[in-house]
Write an enzyme that holds these catalytic residues in place. Structure first.
Site, mmCIF file in Angstrom:
data_model
loop_
_atom_site.group_PDB
_atom_site.id
_atom_site.type_symbol
_atom_site.label_atom_id
_atom_site.label_comp_id
_atom_site.label_asym_id
_atom_site.label_seq_id
_atom_site.Cartn_x
_atom_site.Cartn_y
_atom_site.Cartn_z
ATOM 1 N N LYS A 133 -4.329 2.831 -2.632
ATOM 2 C CA LYS A 133 -4.932 3.750 -2.075
ATOM 3 C C LYS A 133 -6.261 3.012 -1.809
ATOM 4 O O LYS A 133 -6.954 2.239 -2.634
ATOM 5 C CB LYS A 133 -5.455 5.006 -3.190
ATOM 6 C CG LYS A 133 -4.278 5.819 -3.466
ATOM 7 C CD LYS A 133 -4.470 7.169 -4.081
ATOM 8 C CE LYS A 133 -3.363 7.970 -4.372
ATOM 9 N NZ LYS A 133 -3.492 8.972 -5.531
ATOM 10 N N ASP A 161 -0.672 -4.315 -10.250
ATOM 11 C CA ASP A 161 -0.632 -3.230 -9.579
ATOM 12 C C ASP A 161 -1.482 -3.332 -8.353
ATOM 13 O O ASP A 161 -2.259 -3.918 -8.243
ATOM 14 C CB ASP A 161 -1.444 -2.211 -10.645
ATOM 15 C CG ASP A 161 -1.564 -0.998 -10.325
ATOM 16 O OD1 ASP A 161 -1.290 -0.498 -9.171
ATOM 17 O OD2 ASP A 161 -1.431 -0.004 -11.198
ATOM 18 N N ASP A 217 5.657 -6.662 -4.341
ATOM 19 C CA ASP A 217 6.543 -6.025 -3.329
ATOM 20 C C ASP A 217 5.625 -4.903 -2.194
ATOM 21 O O ASP A 217 6.160 -4.392 -1.875
ATOM 22 C CB ASP A 217 7.412 -5.200 -3.892
ATOM 23 C CG ASP A 217 6.935 -4.381 -4.662
ATOM 24 O OD1 ASP A 217 5.593 -4.233 -5.329
ATOM 25 O OD2 ASP A 217 7.662 -3.327 -5.248
ATOM 26 N N ASN A 248 -7.510 -7.757 -21.655
ATOM 27 C CA ASN A 248 -7.857 -7.690 -20.168
ATOM 28 C C ASN A 248 -7.685 -9.346 -19.557
ATOM 29 O O ASN A 248 -8.393 -10.271 -20.138
ATOM 30 C CB ASN A 248 -9.172 -7.227 -19.805
ATOM 31 C CG ASN A 248 -9.519 -7.259 -18.532
ATOM 32 O OD1 ASN A 248 -8.782 -6.866 -17.577
ATOM 33 N ND2 ASN A 248 -10.889 -7.272 -18.176
ATOM 34 N N GLU A 252 -0.964 -8.950 -21.941
ATOM 35 C CA GLU A 252 -0.418 -7.534 -21.536
ATOM 36 C C GLU A 252 -1.643 -6.319 -22.388
ATOM 37 O O GLU A 252 -2.013 -6.779 -23.248
ATOM 38 C CB GLU A 252 1.078 -7.262 -21.899
ATOM 39 C CG GLU A 252 1.408 -5.964 -21.484
ATOM 40 C CD GLU A 252 1.092 -5.566 -20.080
ATOM 41 O OE1 GLU A 252 0.459 -4.746 -19.875
ATOM 42 O OE2 GLU A 252 1.992 -6.072 -19.472
ATOM 43 N N THR A 285 14.161 -8.632 -12.349
ATOM 44 C CA THR A 285 14.078 -7.540 -13.153
ATOM 45 C C THR A 285 14.327 -6.195 -12.565
ATOM 46 O O THR A 285 14.563 -6.183 -11.419
ATOM 47 C CB THR A 285 12.637 -7.597 -13.687
ATOM 48 O OG1 THR A 285 11.874 -7.040 -12.543
ATOM 49 C CG2 THR A 285 12.114 -8.641 -14.431
ATOM 50 N N PHE A 321 12.587 -3.814 -11.933
ATOM 51 C CA PHE A 321 11.455 -3.469 -11.220
ATOM 52 C C PHE A 321 11.664 -4.173 -9.930
ATOM 53 O O PHE A 321 11.497 -3.260 -8.799
ATOM 54 C CB PHE A 321 10.104 -3.852 -11.957
ATOM 55 C CG PHE A 321 8.869 -3.465 -11.003
ATOM 56 C CD1 PHE A 321 8.281 -2.362 -11.476
ATOM 57 C CD2 PHE A 321 8.456 -4.579 -10.253
ATOM 58 C CE1 PHE A 321 7.067 -1.999 -10.498
ATOM 59 C CE2 PHE A 321 7.250 -4.210 -9.397
ATOM 60 C CZ PHE A 321 6.673 -2.922 -9.638
ATOM 61 N N GLU A 322 11.951 -5.394 -9.951
ATOM 62 C CA GLU A 322 12.173 -6.104 -8.491
ATOM 63 C C GLU A 322 13.294 -5.395 -7.725
ATOM 64 O O GLU A 322 13.139 -5.231 -6.418
ATOM 65 C CB GLU A 322 12.256 -7.547 -8.872
ATOM 66 C CG GLU A 322 12.411 -8.253 -7.643
ATOM 67 C CD GLU A 322 12.093 -9.769 -7.855
ATOM 68 O OE1 GLU A 322 12.352 -10.520 -6.801
ATOM 69 O OE2 GLU A 322 12.171 -10.463 -8.878
ATOM 70 N N GLU A 377 1.553 -15.872 -18.515
ATOM 71 C CA GLU A 377 1.742 -14.732 -17.782
ATOM 72 C C GLU A 377 0.934 -13.600 -17.709
ATOM 73 O O GLU A 377 0.713 -13.175 -18.853
ATOM 74 C CB GLU A 377 3.435 -14.248 -17.931
ATOM 75 C CG GLU A 377 3.765 -13.216 -17.007
ATOM 76 C CD GLU A 377 4.919 -12.628 -17.024
ATOM 77 O OE1 GLU A 377 5.564 -12.093 -15.994
ATOM 78 O OE2 GLU A 377 5.948 -12.736 -17.821
#
Length: 241
Positions: free
Chosen positions: A149, A145, A181, A122, A95, A217, A219-220, A70
């Site tokens: 912009k 992410d 999303d 990374n 992560e 989660t 976040f979702e 993941e």
């Protein structure tokens, strides 16, 4: 002799945030990192991976099993849940945020998930060099992410060039699972993967069904509450020539 590089050649898809961790998170690193967190040789930055470094997967897990990776595991909710539910498979969380890594280790330890390892690095460098070629049966990238912009779009993880990186790490027939999303990013993901010769769609219609291995989660839920539609994509790694 040329001067050594002090920066990466490519922009990264994250901004590394600093901040004080809680006492519990500090203890997680002290007590749990020796088991869960892989010791990665570095290159030009703290989250870089030395190009000569290679992960010995069997040694890291003490066995040979399917490996699910993941990218951007965040607080670890999805991967800890999956590792707990699938003890016969091995899981690798990638992560860069230390607080998230600490929370993942704490939850994994509480759940007794011994088939999980973490790497603080990374993601493209992990996929392109650190993992052995064809080591992963699946790669998950959930809610990376979107860099919404216009001037920041070049920092998105899923951009031209990324499919080759992911394809190297995936076994033939392996699955790349994506979710976002952010509609514009979802469209970019689909365009980039559709154009990649190393991948084929593993879904019909416009979007894939929600991956049932992804836990819901906070976040979702937050994205749904704000009226944003969650879009999934699933691609299969085509056989190597």
């Amino acid at each position: 002799m040329p001067e050594p590089r002090t920066f990466r050649d490519e922009p990264v898809s994250f901004v590394r945030r600093s901040g004080r961790m809680s006492d519990g998170q500090e203890r997680a690193f002290e007590e749990l990192a020796p088991f869960y967190l892989l010791d990665v040789p570095r290159d030009v930055a703290f989250t870089s991976v030395h190009p000569d470094a290679r992960l010995d997967v069997a040694s890291a897990y003490g066995r040979t099993a399917q490996l699910i990776v993941e990218i951007g595991s965040g607080q670890g909710h999805a991967i800890v849940s999956a590792a707990t539910a699938r003890p016969d498979d091995d899981f690798l969380a990638v992560e860069v945020f230390r607080a998230g890594l600490a929370r993942t280790m704490l939850d994994a330890d509480t759940a007794g998930a011994r088939n999980l390892r973490l790497v603080e690095a990374n993601a493209p460098e992990v996929l392109s060099t650190y993992l052995p070629e064809a080591a992963a049966s699946e790669v998950w990238i959930f809610f990376s992410d979107p860099w919404h912009k216009k001037r920041h779009v070049k920092r998105r993880l899923i951009r031209p060039g990324f499919p080759e990186t992911a394809a190297r790490a995936l076994a033939d027939g392996g699955m790349l699972r994506l979710a976002t999303d952010w509609e514009d990013y979802a469209l970019q993901m689909r365009d980039v993967l559709d154009a990649a010769p190393d991948f084929e769609r593993a879904f019909e219609g416009e979007w894939a069904e929600r991956f049932d291995g992804r836990v819901m989660t906070a976040f979702e839920r937050k994205g749904i509450a704000k009226g944003r539609e969650i879009r999934d994509l699933t691609y299969r790694r085509v056989p190597r020539a």
